[in-house]
Design a protein around this motif. Structure first.
Motif, short mmCIF file in Angstrom:
data_model
loop_
_atom_site.label_atom_id
_atom_site.label_comp_id
_atom_site.label_asym_id
_atom_site.label_seq_id
_atom_site.Cartn_x
_atom_site.Cartn_y
_atom_site.Cartn_z
N GLN A 164 0.65 -1.21 0.09
CA GLN A 164 -0.19 -0.02 0.04
C GLN A 164 0.91 1.19 0.05
O GLN A 164 0.47 2.31 -0.29
CB GLN A 164 -0.97 -0.04 1.20
CG GLN A 164 -2.12 -0.86 1.19
CD GLN A 164 -1.39 -2.64 1.57
OE1 GLN A 164 -0.26 -2.63 2.14
NE2 GLN A 164 -2.36 -3.42 1.45
N ASN A 324 -5.17 -10.87 -7.68
CA ASN A 324 -6.31 -10.13 -6.97
C ASN A 324 -6.40 -8.59 -7.43
O ASN A 324 -7.14 -8.03 -7.82
CB ASN A 324 -6.61 -10.42 -5.48
CG ASN A 324 -7.24 -11.51 -5.50
OD1 ASN A 324 -8.33 -12.02 -6.21
ND2 ASN A 324 -6.91 -12.17 -4.37
N THR A 325 -5.11 -7.98 -6.75
CA THR A 325 -4.99 -6.52 -6.94
C THR A 325 -4.75 -6.26 -8.59
O THR A 325 -5.31 -5.18 -8.75
CB THR A 325 -3.74 -6.16 -6.17
OG1 THR A 325 -3.59 -6.50 -5.03
CG2 THR A 325 -3.75 -4.64 -6.25
N GLU A 328 -8.33 -6.21 -9.97
CA GLU A 328 -8.82 -4.60 -9.83
C GLU A 328 -8.08 -3.51 -10.25
O GLU A 328 -9.14 -2.53 -10.73
CB GLU A 328 -8.88 -4.71 -8.23
CG GLU A 328 -9.59 -5.50 -7.44
CD GLU A 328 -9.56 -5.71 -6.02
OE1 GLU A 328 -8.46 -5.46 -5.39
OE2 GLU A 328 -10.33 -6.11 -5.34
N TYR A 329 -7.14 -3.53 -10.66
CA TYR A 329 -6.45 -2.56 -11.20
C TYR A 329 -7.01 -2.61 -12.86
O TYR A 329 -7.36 -1.34 -13.34
CB TYR A 329 -4.89 -2.53 -11.31
CG TYR A 329 -4.23 -1.47 -11.89
CD1 TYR A 329 -4.17 -0.30 -11.54
CD2 TYR A 329 -3.44 -1.77 -13.03
CE1 TYR A 329 -3.43 0.91 -11.99
CE2 TYR A 329 -2.64 -0.56 -13.79
CZ TYR A 329 -2.66 0.59 -12.96
OH TYR A 329 -2.04 1.61 -13.62
N THR A 369 -14.33 -2.16 -2.78
CA THR A 369 -13.84 -3.42 -3.32
C THR A 369 -13.33 -4.08 -2.00
O THR A 369 -12.88 -5.39 -2.11
CB THR A 369 -12.49 -3.00 -3.95
OG1 THR A 369 -11.66 -2.48 -3.27
CG2 THR A 369 -12.60 -2.13 -5.54
N SER A 371 -10.68 -3.85 -0.24
CA SER A 371 -9.24 -4.11 -0.68
C SER A 371 -8.41 -2.77 -0.67
O SER A 371 -8.65 -1.72 -1.64
CB SER A 371 -8.87 -4.88 -1.89
OG SER A 371 -7.46 -4.74 -2.26
N SER A 373 -5.15 -2.17 -1.36
CA SER A 373 -4.12 -2.00 -2.82
C SER A 373 -5.49 -1.99 -3.67
O SER A 373 -4.93 -1.33 -4.78
CB SER A 373 -3.50 -2.95 -2.73
OG SER A 373 -4.10 -4.42 -2.60
N GLY A 374 -6.50 -2.71 -3.82
CA GLY A 374 -7.22 -2.89 -4.94
C GLY A 374 -7.97 -1.36 -5.17
O GLY A 374 -8.28 -1.01 -6.18
N SER A 377 -5.64 1.09 -6.34
CA SER A 377 -5.22 0.70 -7.82
C SER A 377 -6.56 1.52 -8.61
O SER A 377 -6.13 1.82 -9.84
CB SER A 377 -4.94 -0.69 -8.14
OG SER A 377 -3.78 -1.12 -7.15
N SER A 409 -6.14 4.55 1.54
CA SER A 409 -6.60 3.25 1.03
C SER A 409 -6.61 2.16 2.25
O SER A 409 -7.53 1.30 2.15
CB SER A 409 -5.40 2.79 0.20
OG SER A 409 -4.30 2.37 0.99
N ASP A 413 -11.19 0.34 3.90
CA ASP A 413 -10.95 -0.90 3.17
C ASP A 413 -11.53 -2.07 4.02
O ASP A 413 -12.18 -3.16 3.59
CB ASP A 413 -9.43 -1.36 2.92
CG ASP A 413 -8.65 -1.40 4.00
OD1 ASP A 413 -8.65 -0.57 4.71
OD2 ASP A 413 -7.74 -2.24 4.12
#
Length: 463
Positions: A164, A324-325, A328-329, A369, A371, A373-374, A377, A409, A413
């Motif tokens: 992150q 996963n991330t 989402e990006y 999301t 997440s 990081s997601g 992103s 972020s 989350d």
């Protein structure tokens, strides 16, 4: 209708994530479903030219960080270093301060580069034993672990090697040490308010006569601490990573300059790398690699028999987290290209303050999301250029923007569908009904900390 389609895609992704479906599968379905409803002929070109391009680009940049971090965390676990650190902190701080002990231990491990998920498994047996001895309700353990592992060391403290804190570096050309004073202010706020809240909860529950609890699930076996390595040896790789990360952050630009062109004999064209964009990633990767080598050298006899299976598990976890991330990006990039997102973007851009705008946008998408990081992103894939332009127009350093975005972020989350929340509840054998209240309180405190940091910047000018 365009707006409804874009919003429906976001809501759909949130719901399927909450229901436990794989984001790797559902993110492209959500994104391409929105494209299908907007322009059916564009589905295939968008999938190949936007979704996959962005997804692969994310993997290219960040997968080594996921991989090295996961392998390092597994080696720290297999070597017994994590148990040694926990046992030493218990001795130094005192078992009577169980909540503070667990927060400190989680913070040491995550700030040293150990994966959040590894920390949960490493710390839980000790937390259960301490809470049992002190008759602190077990249902507080997830909130305590969340405060120590999912908050200030994840994205507030400068230099943290968690993903992150790394993702913003490639967008803003900053380093993981961006805005160190502001990050420290935010971390102090989270620690003080978080521990005060959890201690208040402990006192109020104990005053009602609630103890550790009975007939509980997933109770761990007592931890054998008789044959643990020296705590000084155990903490050494964590310190090494911090020092090496700082050193490489300074040295890499000196070694390579602002741009480096690579031309080997078998290459038809040179490959040019923009060093400011990649410095933070290379620094963390090199630091984690040194940490791995240190653990292997100092604890090879201990990890030798389990290193093959252990690294397979670590690699599997790294691939899942990275995919996963990245999905989402790619989803964020597709949604940002749709006409309906213009309405969402303009609504978010109507928030006049650049830092508040970025904080609200990133925190909202992280919440949707589930997440950190997601969500970050998606937000940066869609709106990073706007964030940068607005901050520069207001004379705000990009270091400050980095720290605000990173901290935002990790705010909202941790809603009920968040993977880390589900993991910590599963490991501790508790339910959302029993323990989510305290995790959510940490979520609120963490979100408030972002606005404390923004206010501190405007009042003092600290960076």
């Amino acid at each position: 209708m365009d707006f409804v389609i874009a919003l429906a895609a976001l809501v759909f992704l949130m719901l399927v994530a909450y229901r436990g479906y794989s984001v790797i599968l559902m993110a492209p379905i959500a994104a391409l479903g929105a494209v299908l409803l907007t322009d059916p002929s564009a589905v295939a070109p968008v999938f190949s030219g936007v979704f996959m391009e962005k997804m692969v680009g994310f993997i290219k940049l960040y997968f080594p960080v996921f991989l090295l971090g996961s392998v390092f965390g597994k080696l720290v676990e297999l070597s017994g270093f994590s148990k040694a650190i926990v046992a030493a902190v218990i001795r130094w701080i005192g078992a009577s301060r169980a909540i503070t002990v667990i927060v400190v231990v989680c913070a040491l491990l995550t700030y040293g580069g150990v994966s959040l998920f590894v920390v949960v498994f490493a710390v839980y047996p000790f937390a259960a034993e301490l809470f049992r001895q002190s008759q602190i309700p077990k249902r507080l353990i997830p909130g305590v672990i969340a405060l120590g592992a999912f908050s200030f060391t994840m994205d507030a403290l400068p230099g943290t090697p968690q993903i992150q804190n790394i993702i913003p570096t490639t967008f803003f050309k900053t380093t993981t040490w961006a805005a160190p004073m502001l990050g420290t202010v935010g971390a102090i706020f989270i620690i003080i308010v978080g521990i005060a809240y959890l201690d208040w909860r402990r006192r109020s529950l104990q005053a009602k006569g609630e103890g550790y609890g009975t007939s509980l699930l997933n109770e761990p076996e007592p931890v054998d601490t008789s044959k643990l390595p020296s705590p000084w040896l155990a903490v050494a790789p964590l310190l090494l990573i911090g020092i090496a990360n700082f050193a490489f952050t300074k040295l890499i630009p000196l070694w390579y300059g602002k741009e480096y062109a690579l031309k080997l004999a078998g290459m038809a064209e040179p490959v040019t790398t923009a060093i400011p964009k990649i410095t933070a990633i290379w620094a963390v990767e090199a630091a984690l690699l040194l940490g791995i080598i240190f653990v292997l050298i100092t604890a090879f006899k201990t990890v030798r028999e389990r290193i093959a299976d252990g690294t397979k598990t670590a690699i599997g976890g790294a691939m899942l987290a990275a995919m996963n991330t990245a999905s989402e990006y790619g989803f964020g990039a597709v949604i940002a290209a749709l006409p309906g997102f213009i309405v969402i973007r303009e609504a978010l851009q109507s928030i006049p303050n650049p830092l508040v705008n970025a904080a609200v946008t990133v925190s909202a998408l992280a919440g949707i999301t589930g997440s950190a990081s997601g969500g970050m992103s998606i937000a940066l894939a869609a709106m990073s250029e706007h964030f940068i332009a607005a901050s520069q127009a207001a004379g705000i350093p990009l270091e400050v923007l980095h720290r605000v975005v990173a901290m935002a972020s990790g705010g909202m989350d941790t809603l009920p569908h968040n993977g880390a929340v589900i993991t910590v509840l599963a490991v501790t054998g508790l339910t959302h009904r029993e323990s989510y209240r305290d995790i959510f309180a940490v979520t609120v405190i963490k979100t408030l900390a972002v606005f404390v940091v923004i206010a501190t910047y405007y009042l003092t000018g600290l960076v």
